[in-house]
Design a protein around this motif. Structure first.
Motif, PDB file in Angstrom:
ATOM      1  N   VAL A 420      36.133 -56.056  44.126  1.00  0.00           N
ATOM      2  CA  VAL A 420      37.390 -56.677  43.714  1.00  0.00           C
ATOM      3  C   VAL A 420      37.778 -57.700  44.780  1.00  0.00           C
ATOM      4  N   VAL A 421      38.005 -58.943  44.365  1.00  0.00           N
ATOM      5  CA  VAL A 421      38.314 -60.030  45.302  1.00  0.00           C
ATOM      6  C   VAL A 421      39.821 -60.123  45.510  1.00  0.00           C
ATOM      7  N   ASP A 422      40.230 -60.239  46.766  1.00  0.00           N
ATOM      8  CA  ASP A 422      41.644 -60.423  47.086  1.00  0.00           C
ATOM      9  C   ASP A 422      42.127 -61.771  46.526  1.00  0.00           C
ATOM     10  N   SER A 423      43.408 -61.832  46.148  1.00  0.00           N
ATOM     11  CA  SER A 423      43.935 -63.046  45.508  1.00  0.00           C
ATOM     12  C   SER A 423      43.818 -64.279  46.401  1.00  0.00           C
ATOM     13  N   THR A 424      43.741 -64.104  47.711  1.00  0.00           N
ATOM     14  CA  THR A 424      43.613 -65.244  48.636  1.00  0.00           C
ATOM     15  C   THR A 424      42.175 -65.747  48.727  1.00  0.00           C
ATOM     16  N   GLY A 447      44.815 -47.498  49.939  1.00  0.00           N
ATOM     17  CA  GLY A 447      44.540 -46.107  49.600  1.00  0.00           C
ATOM     18  C   GLY A 447      43.340 -45.974  48.678  1.00  0.00           C
ATOM     19  N   SER A 448      42.934 -44.752  48.466  1.00  0.00           N
ATOM     20  CA  SER A 448      41.771 -44.451  47.617  1.00  0.00           C
ATOM     21  C   SER A 448      42.130 -43.355  46.628  1.00  0.00           C
ATOM     22  N   ALA A 449      41.401 -43.352  45.527  1.00  0.00           N
ATOM     23  CA  ALA A 449      41.513 -42.239  44.562  1.00  0.00           C
ATOM     24  C   ALA A 449      40.474 -41.211  44.968  1.00  0.00           C
ATOM     25  N   PHE A 450      40.544 -40.802  46.244  1.00  0.00           N
ATOM     26  CA  PHE A 450      39.481 -39.974  46.810  1.00  0.00           C
ATOM     27  C   PHE A 450      39.468 -38.589  46.172  1.00  0.00           C
ATOM     28  N   GLY A 451      38.277 -38.174  45.758  1.00  0.00           N
ATOM     29  CA  GLY A 451      38.106 -36.828  45.223  1.00  0.00           C
ATOM     30  C   GLY A 451      38.409 -36.651  43.760  1.00  0.00           C
ATOM     31  N   GLY A 462      39.399 -53.580  39.159  1.00  0.00           N
ATOM     32  CA  GLY A 462      39.845 -54.952  39.008  1.00  0.00           C
ATOM     33  C   GLY A 462      41.054 -55.205  39.882  1.00  0.00           C
ATOM     34  N   PRO A 463      41.573 -56.458  39.869  1.00  0.00           N
ATOM     35  CA  PRO A 463      42.772 -56.767  40.660  1.00  0.00           C
ATOM     36  C   PRO A 463      43.967 -55.947  40.185  1.00  0.00           C
ATOM     37  N   GLY A 464      44.870 -55.632  41.109  1.00  0.00           N
ATOM     38  CA  GLY A 464      46.064 -54.891  40.763  1.00  0.00           C
ATOM     39  C   GLY A 464      47.048 -55.746  39.977  1.00  0.00           C
ATOM     40  N   PRO A 465      48.127 -55.135  39.469  1.00  0.00           N
ATOM     41  CA  PRO A 465      49.138 -55.886  38.706  1.00  0.00           C
ATOM     42  C   PRO A 465      49.676 -57.064  39.512  1.00  0.00           C
ATOM     43  N   GLY A 466      49.736 -58.222  38.871  1.00  0.00           N
ATOM     44  CA  GLY A 466      50.225 -59.420  39.555  1.00  0.00           C
ATOM     45  C   GLY A 466      49.262 -59.972  40.573  1.00  0.00           C
ATOM     46  N   GLY A 467      48.049 -59.454  40.602  1.00  0.00           N
ATOM     47  CA  GLY A 467      47.058 -59.924  41.560  1.00  0.00           C
ATOM     48  C   GLY A 467      47.179 -59.291  42.917  1.00  0.00           C
ATOM     49  N   HIS A 468      48.023 -58.284  43.039  1.00  0.00           N
ATOM     50  CA  HIS A 468      48.218 -57.620  44.327  1.00  0.00           C
ATOM     51  C   HIS A 468      47.553 -56.233  44.313  1.00  0.00           C
ATOM     52  N   GLY A 469      46.730 -55.997  45.298  1.00  0.00           N
ATOM     53  CA  GLY A 469      46.075 -54.700  45.368  1.00  0.00           C
ATOM     54  C   GLY A 469      44.927 -54.598  44.379  1.00  0.00           C
ATOM     55  N   TYR A 470      44.668 -53.396  43.919  1.00  0.00           N
ATOM     56  CA  TYR A 470      43.512 -53.165  43.046  1.00  0.00           C
ATOM     57  C   TYR A 470      43.785 -52.012  42.094  1.00  0.00           C
ATOM     58  N   PHE A 482      46.769 -49.320  43.053  1.00  0.00           N
ATOM     59  CA  PHE A 482      47.166 -49.300  44.456  1.00  0.00           C
ATOM     60  C   PHE A 482      47.642 -50.693  44.849  1.00  0.00           C
ATOM     61  N   GLY A 483      48.824 -50.780  45.433  1.00  0.00           N
ATOM     62  CA  GLY A 483      49.370 -52.070  45.835  1.00  0.00           C
ATOM     63  C   GLY A 483      50.227 -51.962  47.066  1.00  0.00           C
ATOM     64  N   PRO A 484      50.830 -53.070  47.469  1.00  0.00           N
ATOM     65  CA  PRO A 484      51.629 -53.083  48.695  1.00  0.00           C
ATOM     66  C   PRO A 484      52.892 -52.252  48.610  1.00  0.00           C
ATOM     67  N   THR A 485      53.410 -52.003  47.408  1.00  0.00           N
ATOM     68  CA  THR A 485      54.685 -51.275  47.292  1.00  0.00           C
ATOM     69  C   THR A 485      54.558 -49.920  46.645  1.00  0.00           C
ATOM     70  N   THR A 486      53.601 -49.745  45.743  1.00  0.00           N
ATOM     71  CA  THR A 486      53.525 -48.476  45.026  1.00  0.00           C
ATOM     72  C   THR A 486      52.107 -48.203  44.567  1.00  0.00           C
TER      73      THR A 486
END
Length: 530
Positions: A420-424, A447-451, A462-470, A482-486
């Motif tokens: 997954v490529v960062d938006s920058t 973070g990870s969905a570990f386990g 894929g990219p997270g909502p709004g292009g932030h996170g994944y 997973f994103g910067p706020t939630t």
């Protein structure tokens, strides 16, 4: 003796009319002689006939026969103890023969019982497909036809419930049941895959039997593959009726001919056929340009299905057809082209997408020891990255390689499935089947969905909502963001096994299954299946 002869002479003279009626003594002795003769003849006849009758009817015991008195009280009074002794000896002979016949009858029954119960345990060997090793098999996909019919044999009802005698004991010689069985509906077909059993029994596992039915627990008792065991752990059943639910059970077969108990039962629904040229499962997807409402799906043979406002584009000049399985795709930023990538790192360009030369990679993808699993475009569309299951990244065009965010190379615990490529465009994340996420360059780990459940691995990202996170998606449509706020977790029900995810330009995501089914998530609406 002379007296007896004289008395007989008196009878003869009386019969000739030369003498009066013989005396009482002369009359009694010949009569007694006749009675004794008759009794002896009767005893002889009984002795000859008794053995053949004893084989068909219960014979009286010797003790029972000894208590029989063949003479009535009148006969005993008339003929005396001498005649009674003769008659009793005749009965004694009958008892002796009866005792011998009873013993012979008992011995024959014992021998018959030994014949019926002897010779060891009876084993029914089902024909199946062969996999070649103890607990191991290849994963090449095969194809078999419509489920076979026929009435079930009386020894089994359903392979899901019934098992060969002794199939459950580790010491009995039978292999364990196949595990991790998954069924995925395709275009008029269903693809079934499974893992080799943990135990092989008395010899190596040589193959598998597949049983197909149209009702739960109603699989045919004749293997779908006939008399030859399946050598692979993946098989496609074709010629099925779209929209109808089919049920499947798999059994393992070892080299000694022992067939395991049935696996867990799975089911799937074949889909209606659609795009021409689609032959394999759908392995990738990509969204159209931002602000548009469409997407592309690609199958393992490279065939493209366009839905919504998306259109199919011609291949770049001079390109042939893929020589190895396609595993993913990526679209150009303007939505007027796309790339396909194969397991060996070959890239095929369509529309305005271009083939770019490799960057300063340590090795070429073709020289990698691990297969390529995904491709991702740079933000400007003038380059792309390829990633292998071992986490190796290869840059092409203006794409560059980034160091691990933590400074040291990550120790992967499971295969990489997505990049997954960062938006920058100055970093990216590698995602594994276990839900582990590793950041590179300027990308930040959220973070990870570990386990997650081993039976429900992460298969796409894929990219997270709004292009932030994944965003991570599991095979059974559990979605982690997973994103910067939630960070959130969601689940989509009613889908087949997921193979890829594409972010909608208008918000939300499209989850794509191996069979080409598309489900909208997070506000996106499905625009059609593959």
């Amino acid at each position: 003796m002379r007296s007896w002869a004289a008395q007989v002479g008196e009878w003869l003279r009386w019969l000739l009319g030369d003498a009066p009626l013989p005396s009482r003594e002369a009359r009694m002795k010949p009569a007694a002689t006749a009675v004794v003769a008759l009794l002896l003849i009767a005893g002889l006849l009984v002795t000859v006939r008794e053995p053949s009758g004893a084989a068909n009817a219960p014979a009286p015991s010797f003790n029972q026969l000894q208590g029989i008195d063949p003479l009535s009280p009148v006969e005993r009074a008339v003929y005396g103890e001498a005649l009674a002794g003769i008659a009793q000896r005749s009965v004694g002979r009958r008892a002796k023969h009866a005792k011998r016949a009873a013993h012979s009858h008992s011995t024959d029954r014992a021998r018959g019982s030994n014949r019926n119960s002897g010779g060891g345990q009876s084993t029914t060997t089902s024909a199946n497909d062969g996999s070649g090793g103890s607990g191991s098999a290849s994963t090449t996909t095969g194809t078999v036809g419509q489920p076979s019919g026929g009435s079930p044999p009386p020894t089994e009802t359903s392979p899901a419930a019934a098992a060969p005698s002794g199939a459950h004991g580790a010491t009995s010689g039978w292999p364990g049941a196949p595990t991790d069985v998954v069924a995925v509906g395709g275009q008029g077909s269903v693809t079934i895959s499974w893992s080799a059993p943990q135990t092989s029994g008395s010899s190596e596992v040589i193959g598998y039997d597949l049983y197909v039915g149209t009702a739960p627990g109603g699989e045919a008792t004749v293997p779908q593959n006939g008399s030859t065991p399946l050598a692979d752990t993946t098989i496609a059943v074709s010629g099925l009726t779209p929209g109808r639910t089919y049920f499947f059970v798999v059994r393992a077969v070892n080299a000694d001919g022992h067939t395991s108990a049935g696996s867990s039962e799975v089911s799937a629904i074949p889909q209606t056929g659609s795009a021409a040229g689609v032959t394999g499962p759908f392995v990738g997807s990509a969204p159209e340009a931002v602000g548009s409402g469409g997407y592309w799906l690609v199958d393992s043979g490279g065939a493209i299905v366009a839905r919504g406002t998306a259109v199919g584009y011609p291949a770049a000049t001079g390109q042939g057809t893929p020589t190895s399985p396609v595993v993913g795709m990526a679209s150009t930023p303007d939505g007027k082209g796309y790339w396909e990538v194969t397991t060996t790192g070959q890239v095929y360009a369509f529309g305005d997408a271009a083939i770019y030369p490799p960057g300063p990679n340590p090795t070429s993808p073709g020289g990698s020891i691990a297969p390529v699993t995904a491709i991702a475009s740079t933000p400007d569309g003038k380059g792309y990255w390829e990633v292998t299951t071992a986490g190796q990244v290869y840059a092409f065009g203006d794409a560059v390689l980034f160091p691990p965010a933590g400074g040291s190379e990550p120790q992967l615990g499971s295969p990489v499935v997505a990049l997954v490529v960062d938006s920058t465009g100055k970093g990216y994340w590698e995602v594994t089947t276990a839900g582990q996420v590793y950041a590179f360059g300027d990308a930040t780990s959220y973070g990870s969905a570990f386990g997650p459940n081993p039976g429900d691995p992460v298969v796409a990202a894929g990219p997270g909502p709004g292009g932030h996170g994944y965003l991570l998606v599991t095979a059974h449509a559990t979605v982690f963001t997973f994103g910067p706020t939630t960070s959130t977790v969601g689940t989509v029900t009613g889908s087949d096994q997921i193979s890829s995810v594409a972010q909608s330009p208008t918000g939300g995501y499209w989850l794509v299954s191996w069979s080409g089914g598309v489900i909208g998530y997070g506000g996106a609406s499905a625009l059609g299946n593959g």
